[in-house]
Design a protein around this motif. Sequence first.
Motif, PDB file in Angstrom:
ATOM      1  N   ASN A 301      67.704   4.603  -4.427  1.00  0.00           N
ATOM      2  CA  ASN A 301      67.468   3.273  -4.997  1.00  0.00           C
ATOM      3  C   ASN A 301      66.321   2.650  -5.294  1.00  0.00           C
ATOM      4  O   ASN A 301      65.060   3.160  -5.162  1.00  0.00           O
ATOM      5  N   TYR A 302      65.823   1.212  -5.288  1.00  0.00           N
ATOM      6  CA  TYR A 302      64.761   0.870  -5.719  1.00  0.00           C
ATOM      7  C   TYR A 302      63.940   1.163  -4.855  1.00  0.00           C
ATOM      8  O   TYR A 302      62.619   1.295  -4.962  1.00  0.00           O
ATOM      9  N   GLY A 303      63.795   0.774  -3.352  1.00  0.00           N
ATOM     10  CA  GLY A 303      63.113   1.145  -2.416  1.00  0.00           C
ATOM     11  C   GLY A 303      62.595   2.446  -2.554  1.00  0.00           C
ATOM     12  O   GLY A 303      61.365   2.550  -2.126  1.00  0.00           O
ATOM     13  N   GLU A 304      63.438   3.485  -2.681  1.00  0.00           N
ATOM     14  CA  GLU A 304      63.005   4.736  -2.558  1.00  0.00           C
ATOM     15  C   GLU A 304      62.380   5.267  -3.726  1.00  0.00           C
ATOM     16  O   GLU A 304      61.174   5.999  -3.461  1.00  0.00           O
ATOM     17  N   ILE A 305      62.547   4.764  -5.080  1.00  0.00           N
ATOM     18  CA  ILE A 305      61.602   4.929  -6.138  1.00  0.00           C
ATOM     19  C   ILE A 305      60.358   4.246  -6.230  1.00  0.00           C
ATOM     20  O   ILE A 305      59.326   4.977  -6.372  1.00  0.00           O
ATOM     21  N   PHE A 306      60.223   3.070  -5.351  1.00  0.00           N
ATOM     22  CA  PHE A 306      58.798   2.495  -5.114  1.00  0.00           C
ATOM     23  C   PHE A 306      57.990   3.465  -4.249  1.00  0.00           C
ATOM     24  O   PHE A 306      56.930   3.645  -4.542  1.00  0.00           O
ATOM     25  N   ALA A 307      58.716   3.719  -2.990  1.00  0.00           N
ATOM     26  CA  ALA A 307      58.119   4.429  -2.031  1.00  0.00           C
ATOM     27  C   ALA A 307      57.586   5.846  -2.644  1.00  0.00           C
ATOM     28  O   ALA A 307      56.426   6.195  -2.198  1.00  0.00           O
ATOM     29  N   LYS A 308      58.243   6.420  -3.427  1.00  0.00           N
ATOM     30  CA  LYS A 308      57.777   7.858  -3.824  1.00  0.00           C
ATOM     31  C   LYS A 308      56.702   7.813  -4.901  1.00  0.00           C
ATOM     32  O   LYS A 308      55.811   8.669  -5.067  1.00  0.00           O
ATOM     33  N   ASN A 309      56.841   6.947  -5.786  1.00  0.00           N
ATOM     34  CA  ASN A 309      55.825   6.687  -6.887  1.00  0.00           C
ATOM     35  C   ASN A 309      54.737   5.897  -6.643  1.00  0.00           C
ATOM     36  O   ASN A 309      53.406   6.258  -7.178  1.00  0.00           O
ATOM     37  N   ILE A 310      54.640   4.585  -6.143  1.00  0.00           N
ATOM     38  CA  ILE A 310      53.486   3.803  -5.927  1.00  0.00           C
ATOM     39  C   ILE A 310      53.413   3.042  -4.727  1.00  0.00           C
ATOM     40  O   ILE A 310      52.422   2.407  -4.456  1.00  0.00           O
ATOM     41  N   GLY A 311      54.120   3.306  -3.807  1.00  0.00           N
ATOM     42  CA  GLY A 311      54.226   3.058  -2.535  1.00  0.00           C
ATOM     43  C   GLY A 311      52.884   3.064  -1.494  1.00  0.00           C
ATOM     44  O   GLY A 311      52.016   3.965  -2.081  1.00  0.00           O
ATOM     45  N   GLU A 312      52.656   2.772  -0.256  1.00  0.00           N
ATOM     46  CA  GLU A 312      51.586   2.656   0.445  1.00  0.00           C
ATOM     47  C   GLU A 312      51.284   4.202   0.697  1.00  0.00           C
ATOM     48  O   GLU A 312      50.112   4.273   1.273  1.00  0.00           O
ATOM     49  N   ASP A 313      52.128   5.011   0.910  1.00  0.00           N
ATOM     50  CA  ASP A 313      51.935   6.466   1.057  1.00  0.00           C
ATOM     51  C   ASP A 313      51.521   7.306   0.030  1.00  0.00           C
ATOM     52  O   ASP A 313      51.501   8.489   0.125  1.00  0.00           O
ATOM     53  N   THR A 314      51.288   6.667  -1.331  1.00  0.00           N
ATOM     54  CA  THR A 314      51.064   7.240  -2.455  1.00  0.00           C
ATOM     55  C   THR A 314      49.500   7.011  -2.874  1.00  0.00           C
ATOM     56  O   THR A 314      49.002   6.029  -2.022  1.00  0.00           O
ATOM     57  N   PRO A 315      48.801   7.633  -3.599  1.00  0.00           N
ATOM     58  CA  PRO A 315      47.390   7.596  -3.883  1.00  0.00           C
ATOM     59  C   PRO A 315      47.196   6.152  -4.380  1.00  0.00           C
ATOM     60  O   PRO A 315      46.554   5.457  -4.380  1.00  0.00           O
ATOM     61  N   VAL A 316      48.510   5.661  -5.166  1.00  0.00           N
ATOM     62  CA  VAL A 316      48.228   4.317  -5.837  1.00  0.00           C
ATOM     63  C   VAL A 316      48.489   3.241  -4.634  1.00  0.00           C
ATOM     64  O   VAL A 316      47.666   2.283  -4.747  1.00  0.00           O
ATOM     65  N   GLY A 317      49.051   3.424  -3.653  1.00  0.00           N
ATOM     66  CA  GLY A 317      48.962   2.806  -2.406  1.00  0.00           C
ATOM     67  C   GLY A 317      49.292   1.186  -2.420  1.00  0.00           C
ATOM     68  O   GLY A 317      48.703   0.449  -1.625  1.00  0.00           O
ATOM     69  N   LEU A 318      50.411   0.672  -3.215  1.00  0.00           N
ATOM     70  CA  LEU A 318      50.750  -0.472  -3.415  1.00  0.00           C
ATOM     71  C   LEU A 318      51.866  -0.912  -2.205  1.00  0.00           C
ATOM     72  O   LEU A 318      52.782  -0.488  -1.816  1.00  0.00           O
ATOM     73  N   ALA A 319      51.804  -2.134  -1.579  1.00  0.00           N
ATOM     74  CA  ALA A 319      52.553  -2.734  -0.756  1.00  0.00           C
ATOM     75  C   ALA A 319      53.727  -3.416  -1.462  1.00  0.00           C
ATOM     76  O   ALA A 319      53.535  -3.767  -2.809  1.00  0.00           O
ATOM     77  N   ARG A 320      54.717  -3.430  -0.800  1.00  0.00           N
ATOM     78  CA  ARG A 320      55.980  -4.270  -1.781  1.00  0.00           C
ATOM     79  C   ARG A 320      55.653  -5.500  -2.159  1.00  0.00           C
ATOM     80  O   ARG A 320      56.039  -6.052  -3.145  1.00  0.00           O
ATOM     81  N   GLY A 321      54.926  -6.293  -1.168  1.00  0.00           N
ATOM     82  CA  GLY A 321      54.476  -7.722  -1.535  1.00  0.00           C
ATOM     83  C   GLY A 321      55.835  -8.382  -2.331  1.00  0.00           C
ATOM     84  O   GLY A 321      56.989  -8.688  -1.521  1.00  0.00           O
ATOM     85  N   LEU A 322      55.611  -8.875  -3.348  1.00  0.00           N
ATOM     86  CA  LEU A 322      56.635  -9.711  -4.164  1.00  0.00           C
ATOM     87  C   LEU A 322      57.661  -8.934  -4.393  1.00  0.00           C
ATOM     88  O   LEU A 322      58.779  -9.386  -4.630  1.00  0.00           O
ATOM     89  N   ASN A 323      57.479  -7.660  -4.494  1.00  0.00           N
ATOM     90  CA  ASN A 323      58.677  -6.809  -4.828  1.00  0.00           C
ATOM     91  C   ASN A 323      59.341  -5.998  -3.630  1.00  0.00           C
ATOM     92  O   ASN A 323      60.220  -5.358  -3.739  1.00  0.00           O
ATOM     93  N   ALA A 324      59.465  -6.802  -2.509  1.00  0.00           N
ATOM     94  CA  ALA A 324      60.415  -6.824  -1.322  1.00  0.00           C
ATOM     95  C   ALA A 324      61.641  -7.344  -1.728  1.00  0.00           C
ATOM     96  O   ALA A 324      61.698  -8.453  -2.603  1.00  0.00           O
ATOM     97  N   GLN A 325      62.766  -7.163  -1.139  1.00  0.00           N
ATOM     98  CA  GLN A 325      64.060  -7.852  -1.361  1.00  0.00           C
ATOM     99  C   GLN A 325      63.942  -9.014  -0.621  1.00  0.00           C
ATOM    100  O   GLN A 325      63.142  -9.479  -0.140  1.00  0.00           O
ATOM    101  N   TRP A 326      64.852  -9.955  -1.536  1.00  0.00           N
ATOM    102  CA  TRP A 326      64.826 -11.458  -1.081  1.00  0.00           C
ATOM    103  C   TRP A 326      64.923 -11.832   0.335  1.00  0.00           C
ATOM    104  O   TRP A 326      64.602 -12.699   0.927  1.00  0.00           O
ATOM    105  N   THR A 327      65.885 -10.608   1.023  1.00  0.00           N
ATOM    106  CA  THR A 327      66.028 -10.695   2.514  1.00  0.00           C
ATOM    107  C   THR A 327      64.989 -10.619   3.339  1.00  0.00           C
ATOM    108  O   THR A 327      64.769 -10.833   4.477  1.00  0.00           O
ATOM    109  N   ASP A 328      63.811 -10.093   2.579  1.00  0.00           N
ATOM    110  CA  ASP A 328      62.546  -9.730   3.394  1.00  0.00           C
ATOM    111  C   ASP A 328      61.277 -10.599   2.835  1.00  0.00           C
ATOM    112  O   ASP A 328      60.178 -10.055   2.918  1.00  0.00           O
TER     113      ASP A 328
END
Length: 338
Positions: A301-328
């Motif tokens: 899903n979107y969250g898995e794709i984000f975490a794997k490619n650009i998330g905080e545990d990758t070298p790119v290290g981006l937080a979800r921020g505005l790209n979190a679900q509306w419920t979060d």
Amino acid sequence: MNNSVFFGALTVAGLAAGAAAAGTLDDVKARDQLNCGVSTGLVGFSAPNANGEWEGFDIAVCRAVAAAVLGDPNKVEYVPTTGKTRFTALASGEIDMLARNTTWTFSRDVDLKFEFAGVNYYDGQGFMIPKELGVSSAKELDFATVCIQTGTTTELNLADFFRANNITYEPVPIETNAEARQQYLANACDVYTTDASGLAATRATFDDPGNHVILPEIISKEPLGPLVRHGDNEWGDVVRWTLNALVGAEELGITSANLAEKAAGTENPEINRLLGTEGNLGEMLGLDADWAQNALSAGGNYGEIFAKNIGEDTPVGLARGLNAQWTDGGLLYAPPFR
């Protein structure tokens, strides 16, 4: 008599429009391959790995669409495009869709005659400088030389920002992110400006990322997403709802780990409709009933794709921020599957 001529003309126009709209989906199926326009290389978003295989956050959208339409996420031809060449490649039909950190703007949607299928990353333009310059704000960049990709919203935003703050700069025009990286590291420019996600991705490739600072100012709204040609409504629906499936699956708790279990049927009617065990959403799109299952099996899903490619545990290290679900508290929101 006049009425019948009028309605006849409408019918012909309708048929012509229908033929145009059906075109790309039929072409992709007949070719058994998706031609997807991507960047020339932006780590985390779209870049070839050590084996020459394309991977990244935007690549995952291409793969999901190929899986939804053709049942196989590997049936993609990746076509590298620059800020200047990407729109020509799409308009000419060289590519079926563009998934290349491209900002949805009024003129691109209306004047260039493209159809944005949604937003896969909410971004904003930022500035990166060497830490040794000792600058803490973009407003202190008077007389700076700035590396900037031509043919981008970044170019226009930069001019607006400096004019509004009554400061001057000298542009150093570049075509690709690789060229920007090279020029910036060679001190051919004091500053590199692009989408903040692109700055983080570029900085992650440096030998000494800690020696470079991304300034706090975000000077624009950059809703990035995939796009298709105008008049390509049926194909646009496929790309739009594939992206929505990735976003909606995360909200509904569907992951690559439980996909098979959920696809066997659940108590939640929306999950069942999305995964094709109830209703006929696939048929409405001109696809198989398990189109969304195929899309989700490509990379999760979107969250898995984000975490794997650009998330905080990758070298790119981006937080979800505005790209979190509306419920979060984020902006991600998929319309209902019904």
